[in-house]
Design an enzyme around this catalytic site. Structure first.
Site, mmCIF file in Angstrom:
data_model
loop_
_atom_site.group_PDB
_atom_site.id
_atom_site.type_symbol
_atom_site.label_atom_id
_atom_site.label_comp_id
_atom_site.label_asym_id
_atom_site.label_seq_id
_atom_site.Cartn_x
_atom_site.Cartn_y
_atom_site.Cartn_z
ATOM 1 N N SER A 142 44.802 -22.192 29.723
ATOM 2 C CA SER A 142 44.847 -21.537 30.671
ATOM 3 C C SER A 142 44.104 -22.747 30.697
ATOM 4 O O SER A 142 42.676 -22.923 29.578
ATOM 5 C CB SER A 142 44.522 -21.435 31.586
ATOM 6 N N TYR A 155 40.328 -12.958 33.534
ATOM 7 C CA TYR A 155 42.120 -13.978 33.268
ATOM 8 C C TYR A 155 40.386 -14.908 32.246
ATOM 9 O O TYR A 155 41.065 -14.961 30.933
ATOM 10 C CB TYR A 155 42.153 -14.126 34.703
#
Ligand code: NAI
Length: 283
Positions: A142, A155
């Site tokens: 990401s 995350y």
């Protein structure tokens, strides 16, 4: 990879979103697919969608947070096809909320799915990947694997880990011909954020604004290009590229911006240990 035709791939988290789009586009390239997910209904749907493109496909329920299920799934594919040419580590979950309000169980599950599972799949499949004349590992990381942000600390940690893991694999196996890519998209229009666990101070899902979203199909098309070109890292979407460049060339800027909008009262309340404990009890 020079060609994907007649190759085989294992894709995790293939039942929806980016994983599903990658599976469908790989099928269009002529790749046989071994698709894993916890979502049985979604798996049935994607398997029939890719079979319509004329490739062989197997769907298998696998909770990638469980190393034993990873090992059994890998044994299944080795038994059926003798190995794969492409590993796509895509399954992921998130949590949106203050870090001290995240439960230990959810934190462990997030790290197991987003970071440990890709490491286990890689460990288990490397011997057969290295036997293939051309093989590739695509890690769906990401933009938050490059830039830290608030309320997504675990995350972000998992995705930074995945980017580092990908870089190390390239250093270790680059000379053998194994390709590795860390894909770092910005926000994508999937159910990731709509299904995210929330901190106890949040009643509603925090969804990214529409202008920041792209489609899973665009991500999948770019991912396939990256596999063909053996690109180390792919950062997608203009704002993600800009922020990434900004951080590289002006490392203090983002940190300064993060402190600029500080709301003293709110932050002092947030870090009071007693207030945090009471909020968790009340939740
Ligand atoms: P999604 O929620 O649509 O897809 C995730 C898939 O992973 C689902 O099919 C889900 O059932 C599966 N999954 C979750 N836990 C699992 C487990 N324990 N075992 C097996 N499968 C499991 O979300 P999306 O967006 O397609 O996410 C795919 C990847 O892309 C994730 O790694 C995510 O972090 C990453 N990503 C997503 C972005 C976004 O804005 N949606 C942006 C950048 C990266």
């Amino acid at each position: 990879m020079r060609t994907l035709r007649n190759k085989s791939a294992l894709v995790t988290g293939a039942a929806s979103g980016i994983g599903r789009a990658i599976a469908v586009q790989l099928a269009c390239e002529g790749v046989d697919l071994f698709l894993l997910d916890v979502d049985q209904a979604g798996l049935v749907d994607v398997v029939s969608a890719v079979k319509r493109k004329g490739v062989d496909a197997i769907g298998r329920r696998c909770d990638v947070s469980e190393p034993t299920q990873i090992a059994t799934s890998v044994a299944h594919i080795l038994d059926r096809w003798g190995g794969v040419d492409l590993l796509v580590n895509n399954a992921g979950i998130t949590y949106y909320g203050q870090t001290h309000e995240m439960s230990a169980e959810h934190c462990e599950r997030l790290l197991a799915i987003n970071l440990q599972a890709p490491i286990h799949f890689t460990r288990e499949l490397l011997p057969t990947l290295l036997e293939r004349p051309e093989a590739h590992i695509l890690n769906v990381a990401s933009f938050f694997g490059l830039i830290g942000t608030r309320r997504l600390a675990a995350y972000t940690a998992s995705k930074f880990g995945l980017v580092g893991f990908s870089e190390s694999l390239r250093a270790e196996f680059g000379r053998t011909g194994l390709g590795v890519t860390a894909l770092c998209p910005g926000f994508v229009d999937t159910k990731l954020f709509a299904t995210a666990s929330l901190g106890s101070d949040r009643q509603q899902q925090k969804l990214p604004p529409r202008w920041m979203l792209t489609t899973p199909e665009k991500i999948a098309a770019r991912a396939i290009k990256a596999i063909y070109r053996n690109q180390a890292q792919v950062v997608m979407q203009p704002y993600a590229k800009l922020a990434h460049l900004g951080k590289r060339f002006f490392p203090g800027l983002l940190d300064w911006a993060n402190h600029l909008s500080r709301n003293r009262t709110q932050n002092q309340e947030a870090i009071k240990p007693q207030a945090a404990i009471e909020r968790r009890r009340a939740a």
